[in-house]
Every structure is written in C-alpha cells, then in structure tokens.
Design an enzyme around this catalytic site. Structure first.
Site, mmCIF file in Angstrom:
data_model
loop_
_atom_site.group_PDB
_atom_site.id
_atom_site.type_symbol
_atom_site.label_atom_id
_atom_site.label_comp_id
_atom_site.label_asym_id
_atom_site.label_seq_id
_atom_site.Cartn_x
_atom_site.Cartn_y
_atom_site.Cartn_z
ATOM 1 N N MET A 1 0.830 -1.200 0.000
ATOM 2 C CA MET A 1 0.000 0.000 0.000
ATOM 3 C C MET A 1 0.870 1.257 0.000
ATOM 4 O O MET A 1 1.907 1.298 0.637
ATOM 5 C CB MET A 1 -0.903 0.026 1.252
ATOM 6 C CG MET A 1 -1.982 -1.028 1.243
ATOM 7 S SD MET A 1 -3.262 -0.592 0.034
ATOM 8 C CE MET A 1 -4.311 -2.049 0.133
ATOM 9 N N CYS A 2 0.431 2.237 -0.681
ATOM 10 C CA CYS A 2 1.168 3.482 -0.843
ATOM 11 C C CYS A 2 0.262 4.639 -0.425
ATOM 12 O O CYS A 2 -0.879 4.448 -0.033
ATOM 13 C CB CYS A 2 1.580 3.672 -2.301
ATOM 14 S SG CYS A 2 2.376 2.228 -3.042
ATOM 15 N N ARG A 3 0.779 5.833 -0.505
ATOM 16 C CA ARG A 3 -0.010 7.048 -0.281
ATOM 17 C C ARG A 3 0.232 7.987 -1.446
ATOM 18 O O ARG A 3 1.343 8.071 -1.953
ATOM 19 C CB ARG A 3 0.419 7.745 1.028
ATOM 20 C CG ARG A 3 0.289 6.898 2.299
ATOM 21 C CD ARG A 3 -1.147 6.789 2.769
ATOM 22 N NE ARG A 3 -1.863 5.662 2.164
ATOM 23 C CZ ARG A 3 -3.125 5.342 2.457
ATOM 24 N NH1 ARG A 3 -3.806 6.046 3.344
ATOM 25 N NH2 ARG A 3 -3.707 4.336 1.851
ATOM 26 N N ASN A 112 -2.408 3.113 -5.849
ATOM 27 C CA ASN A 112 -2.238 2.479 -4.553
ATOM 28 C C ASN A 112 -3.154 1.272 -4.546
ATOM 29 O O ASN A 112 -4.349 1.412 -4.801
ATOM 30 C CB ASN A 112 -2.624 3.437 -3.431
ATOM 31 C CG ASN A 112 -2.776 2.726 -2.107
ATOM 32 O OD1 ASN A 112 -2.050 1.782 -1.836
ATOM 33 N ND2 ASN A 112 -3.741 3.162 -1.306
#
Lengths: 265, 265, 265, 265
Positions: A1-3, A112
């Site tokens: 997961m990213c932002r 994401n």
C-alpha cells in the site's frame, strides 16, 4: 500500500501538498494513518504539468522524508496540475522505474493497491501490453501494467471506459488465478488537462480516498489521507466510483469493472 | 535514534544477526520497538572482520529492509566479529558518509544516541579532532566525531579510558551550551580482536542495550533490542557501564565520564 | 559495450581482478581500450561463489571507479569462482536490475554485446521466457533475456547447447527484424562449479575476449581486456567459440548458433 | 577538474544549456574536450532561481549523462538565472553533499579547479569557516570551503573583494604547505540577481572559461567549454580576471588574489 496526492487548480508550489501541510505526503511517508503499512519509504515521485504538454517526472528510491532534492523541488516548482506519490512496495524492487507516477506521452498515472497473485501473473499481463506501448514498460509493477493497459484501451478518447476495461482485464486474471483479494485500488491519472481518480475493490476493503477544495489555494486536492488533521471537510469518494476532479468539484460515476453482480458479490 | 547489533564468536553468516531472526536488525529498521523512532530507514551499514586486520565496510543510504545487496551480502559472508547498524537520522543528511559503522585503520565504531545542541557545536567539535585523524572525518555526524575523539584519546592502548575521556569532552561541551539532554549513547567498537560496548546517559534515559550467548552460533551478540521476541534470556547491560564482550560473557566496568557526582545528578 | 572479467582457481581476494591490477576492471570502467565506449560508468556488479551453492550478488548504479563499497568488498572477500562487470548502457536505464551479473538459482551470467533492434523486439523476447523463469526477469536488458532463455533451453544439463540455442533464437529475431549488426556477444556464466565463456558475432566484429593463467594466483582469468598492460601472454579466444574455463585451460568448441553457413555469411 | 555552465537572461528551459546543445554540459560529462579528465561522471547539480529569492537545488551522484531526473527537470523547468555542473572528483567522495552547486541562503556557487595539498589542509581550512556559516558546511570539498570563506569575507556587500580575499586565504595556505600547483580555479556564483564568474591560476594553467550571447535565447552563457562545436564566437575570459556577467556582456576586472607580484611569479 502506498499514499498519494494530486492537485488541480491555480498554480501552487508543490510543497503545499507534498511537504508543508501537517499531514503532508512527506509526513505520510514516515507515518501514514489510514493504511496497514504506516511506512511508505520505498521511493517517491512527482509528475507535474507546466508549459509543455508532457509532464515533468522526478522519482527516486530514497524515502521522501529525507530527500533534499524533493524538498527543494517542491519549494521551487509551481504547477496547476500535479501528482505525487510515496511508495510502500508489495514485492517489486525499490528502483526508480518502479516508483510512481508513471508517464507515457502526455499521460501520468499513480496507484495504490494490489492485484491478487500478481507475481505469478506478471508474464501473462506483460503479454497483454501492445508492442507500441511496450517501450513504456520500464519496471515490473502491477501499477505500471494497469496504466499501460488503460492506455491500450483508449485512455485518450474515453478515460472512464478505458480504466474500467483495463481494471476488468486484470481482475479477471486474478479471479481466474483464485488469489483473493483480487483487486483493490485507488489511482489518479491525468493528460495534462484533466484529472481523474478512481476508488474500487473487489471486496469491501477499498483503500481510502478523499478530496477537498482549498479556498486559499483556489484548487482541489484528491488524496489517500487528509493533509491536515484538523480539516473536517475532506469528502470521501465512495468505493466503486470514478471521479473527474476539477477545481470546482468531483463528478462521480459508478465504477464496476466486473459488472454490478460481481461488485455486489 | 538508531538500532544496532554486534557479534563475536565462531564465524557465522551475517544474516544470522542482520536478517534471519524474527526481530532481526532488518526487521528493526522498519519497526523497532524499544525506541521512539520506530522507523530506522536512513541508511545502514556493516563492518566485518575477516582475514585482514582492517574491517570490510559496506554502507548505503537505502532502508535496510529493501536493499538486495545487504540481503545477499548477509547470506554470503561469514565473520566471527562484526558490527551492523540501521540509522534514524537526528538531523544530519542521509549519505553514505553519515552511515555507521565508521572505520579508521583497524577500528570500527557504531553509535546510537544524541549529543545536546550538536548542530551548533559541530565546528568546535571538528576542531578537537587532530590533523592526523581529520582525513577520517568524512561525514557530519556527532557519532563519527565521538569515534575520532576516542581514537585521539588512545583507543588502541586504553579502550575504556579513551572512550570515557572522549565522551566527557563532548558532554562537557553540551553542558556548557546548556542543551539537555546532554548525552545519551550506546556504542559498539572493535579493533578486529576485541569487541567493546558502552551504555550511558547524562540523564536517566540511557538507550537500551542487551547481550546474549547463543549455543547454536557459539557466539555472543550485543544489541539495541533482542533479536527474537521469545528469547527471555537477553541480559541488559546496566546504564553507566562499559563492557568488553567476548563469546564467554560481558566484563562490565562503571562508565561515568563526568565523574560519580555528575552521573548521580 | 561493457567490460567484464571472471576468475576460477584458488580463492583470491576479488580485488586481484577487480581493482588491483594496472588495467583492472575498475580502471577499465573509466578508460577501456578495446571497445568503442571507453567509459563504462553505468553501474557495475560482482557475483561470487563461497560456501553456498548460490552466488552472492552485489550490484550498484554508480561508476565502479568511485564506489567505496565495491573497493572494500573486493579487499575483504575471497572467492575461487567469480564474475565481475562494468556497464556501458546501450539504451536501457541505469538501475540495479539492469546491472550484470544476473543471478537465478545457482547460475550467474554477464554479457557484453548487442542485439540488433532490441528495443522494438523486447516484448516478443519477453514472451519467449517461460512463466517459471519470469520471476527472474527483473530488468529490461537483452542480456538478462539471453540468460533466461539459456536457462529455459537447459543450461543445467547442456551449457553449450543451451547457450547456442538461446543465442540462435535471439539472432533469428534480429535477422527477421532486419537490424544489423544482428548479434555481437561475449558472455561468461557459471553454476558455481564450472565457468563458461563465449565469443561470437553475426558479423566479423566480435568483441574481444582473452584468458590467462596466473601462477601467483593459481587460477585463470577470462576477460574483455588484459588486466596488465605488460603481460604479453594473454591468449585470445577466437570469434565463434565457446569455452569451458578451468584453472588448467580453456576447452574450446565452435559456437555457430545460425549454423556454419550463416556464420560464414 | 569539472565542467560547468551558467546562464543569465530571458527565462529558458534548463535543457537549452544542460542537455540540448551538441556540446551540452551532459555531453561534456561523458566526453569533455578542454580538460584532462574527459569523464565528469562523479555527480552533477543544478541551482536555479525562480519566484523565490533562494535557488532550487537538485544534485545527485549518478553521471549526468544517464540521469532521467535531470533530463526531465531540464525539459520542464524554466529559469532566467541558473548554474549547472558536472563533477570529476579530485579525491573527495561521490556524495550529494560534495556535488556542486552549493547553496547558502540566496547564494549559489560552483567551481572547477584544485587547491594544492587540500587533503592535508582540510582541517585548517574548516577552522577558518565561522560558526554561523558552519551549518552550511555539509560536504568535504575545497570548493564548498572556498564558497563559505567568500561568504564570510562579505560576498553580499562586495562580491569581487570577498572572492579575492577568500581565494587569497586558501592560496596562502597552499603556498605555505608548498604543494604546487597552489591554486587553479574557475567559479560562478550568484545571489539570484547578479551572476559572477572568475578565472584564475597561481601558475599559467588556468582552466578555460568562455562566454557568449545567444540571440535566440536572449541571454548569455558562461561556460567551461563552448556548447556547440561550430559556434566560433565564444569569447574567452582571460586568466586572472573576475567578471560580472549580464545578458549584455561581461564586465571584467583583474583578479590577482596574491597581488600583482605573485601573479607575475
């Protein structure tokens, strides 16, 4: 997961999204709140539009929180349309080519999420990318593949439909392979004129997505997490929706790549 | 604050400390438990002794958790005496020259802690380093300065006394400048034959430090945090102590750089 | 064009090939003599065998001439079988995943050369790589593709035949696409027990390749260019040949992937 | 020896200096012509002025010829006053903090040259830097030290005099140490309003320096080497001269830090 965070509106210094706010993207790189991986230290990137039709692209493998180039660039460069991303790898190597945003021609894209069983599907997915777009296949992420498939599906002419079909093709592969969760995604993408965002999951755990107009900036941000802890007026984009973001608002359309039935399942 | 681990004993693959244990140093780089900065992603390093009197030194600016070179090196290289470190910067830039361990001749050194008001004291501290050691001053950290001052104080002939005097010189500067906490430190250092560690603070918040003999490895590790969550027999080195670490045990001596009175203050 | 050197024999410090000789691989990274690109500054790598069946792998994107990690590793690590490479990109990005050597299981591989029209053939070549090897496809070079195709062709059971068939498959694609020169290559590869090298071109400009036994090292090096300017006894491997390299010598076999006729053409 | 180029005039894309010309700075990074080190691959940097008084600063350790971030930034960013540099280390490590330009407040500075016996003088030189500027001492180069000494000598009020005195202080140290050549330098520096350049050597081998007005750009470049092979109208700045560069011309003053006698010696 990213932002990630994107912006459209009057030109502002990138730092107003990237590093200045109390819960800026740079802060989220070290301590995100609304995702499992609080640390998003596997590289970062910014794509911004200026005088040219193509975006500028600046990506690096260091954590965003400590990169002096990112800090300086964000202080010096103004743009009325840009995408910024901090990465938490779900497997692919930390390399610039695996950092978001991706760019191809006028388009930029960031993501994401995850695709179930991607590592084992990677070759089959690569084969879906047409020859003329394969030179843009520089890394090994599912994110870049989704972007290139959407381009192949006609992102220029029909951004909504192209993203819907590209997502459907990938989710179908994941369902076939049987690795749940099949698909979870938020993404933002732009052709330098328009800004689009999507929030979707094949189960009921779509990653978070918000947007908000800033009077002081005269523009709208669309983000994984609110940029300030005390701003109560961030509006959630509901799961299963596609949005065209303008300074004025977010025009929503249902996003159900596998059809209504599958989305309900 | 940083995290580190050192080992002395029968040669083992570095990974047995660096990456294999459930709470290995690499795991601590992403999620340390016993320090304020849970993320130690501002670079890493390993110094290991082999056939030569000088250590090998491998340091890089990426987070330890994602570096394939570190993973491979730790799987391939065996050593009976090595130091490994993951860094959380307290201000200095992320650069290889600011990554621990530091090496100068046969000595290697790594550190976790802080010196009160260091940024404003840096030039005065640099001036304390003698000319003949200044070529080893490659970065800008207080850690490297402490190491070089200890060398200047005679680390070869008297490791305990030299580290005591070097620490005292720095703490005196911090006290004079009036920025509390003046000094908090754990450090490990080696000349390739012997392994030393120290735990100290000018207040009552010395960073944690543990050691433990491993029967399977036939060696002893000294670490910021236990390497396995379920190993109950890690022994704390008490604050205000200097230790010579051997496979057989830790020989402790009181470490009170400012004298008994100051330590009690 | 790149430069490389491999070694088999009694264990030596890597530096005896990588950095110590007057015309060491590191010197060649800055100023190679026998190739068009005198500068080979687009990254480097070393694969070395030790106690494990798999090689250690250390690759980075900086020029070899200035990398302190490479210098230290080469001084500290001994091996009786290793491959080392400095890269001059012919188009692919400078990233660790595009640096040689490549490793997959026990095998390591490095390459110097070019495949005519590769960029336009890349997708078709990727499709030739079987699913079970695709997880080893981490970068975007023709070199890595050749390696994986050779593995797919049975490198374990028949190193000579597998490399011959893999080269033939790629050259056939280049001939079909019509971009001359179709294929020029030198390569070295190892399973940790045996060391192989090949020199070949579809025209009469095969890259240079030499080997030499060193009495002091008690081992044999196979290299793009001689490691010392004043050693007159480097023996050239003739174009169109495959060699199994041992400390004792180089056992040569003709290497004509397109058959005798094509080679003569 | 390094290569650099600066520009003042109507805003242009950085690429018009950095990467587009036939003998652009990027080309010079791989193959410079008018200096001993044809390869300038030990990092690069750009400082550019925009809407803020302070410059943006982008520096990295990769060779300029292969860095996609530099290429993209140079295509996207416009500026009417900027400095760009490619580095060939004369000893100091390849790290971002050793890359030019250096920035401190509104000032930026870059340098090509050498100071005789610098490594042994480094500590003495560091001691010359006043406390209030020491926080800008981030690397270990003689170049950065010269910049900070010039700031200490009053660059704001008297750019010419300050650079003269700073150069004199360093050359005096080198003369005292007796390591010839004592001083060779070209440098460019700016406060965001004015652009200055200097060419000087304590012997008769001052590095080259040219300037030229471009009608199409409506601005003037000052460079180590001409940016196009076929532009015959690059004008050399004579050795021992200081220049204030404007779009209109170069106002020259003699630059003799050790006095006329020494310069003649």
């Amino acid at each position: 997961m990213c932002r990630w965070a994107a912006y459209i509106g009057e030109p502002i210094f990138l730092e107003e999204i990237v590093s200045a706010p109390g819960r800026s993207l740079t802060v989220q790189s070290l301590a995100a709140r609304e995702c499992k991986s609080g640390t998003n230290g596997d590289g970062f990137g910014v794509a911004w539009y200026g005088e040219r039709p193509e975006p500028g692209l600046f990506r690096d493998v260091l954590p965003a929180w400590s990169d002096p180039n990112l800090r300086s660039l964000a202080q010096q460069v103004k743009s009325g349309l840009f995408l910024a991303h901090v990465r938490a790898s779900t497997g692919s190597a930390t390399s610039r080519n695996n950092c978001h945003p991706f760019a191809c021609g006028r388009w930029s894209f960031m993501h994401n999420g995850q695709l179930g069983g991607y590592e084992r599907l990677r070759r089959r997915i690569d084969m879906l990318i047409p020859d003329e777009l394969y030179e843009c296949r520089k890394g090994a992420t599912d994110s870049e593949a989704l972007f290139l498939l959407a381009l192949a599906e006609g992102l220029d002419a029909d951004p909504y439909g192209a993203m819907l079909r590209a997502t459907a093709r990938l989710e179908a592969l994941a369902r076939e392979a049987g690795t749940a969760p099949y698909m979870r995604l938020t993404a933002a993408f732009s052709d330098g004129q328009r800004l689009f965002a999507v929030r979707y999951a094949s189960d009921d755990e779509a990653p978070t997505l918000y947007h908000r107009y800033s009077r002081s900036r005269q523009g709208r941000a669309v983000v994984s997490e609110p940029l300030e802890a005390d701003e109560g007026d961030w509006e959630a984009i509901p799961p299963g929706h596609f949005a065209e973001i303008t300074a004025d608002g977010a025009r929503l359309r249902p996003f159900e790549p596998m059809g209504k039935a599958a989305s309900a399942a």
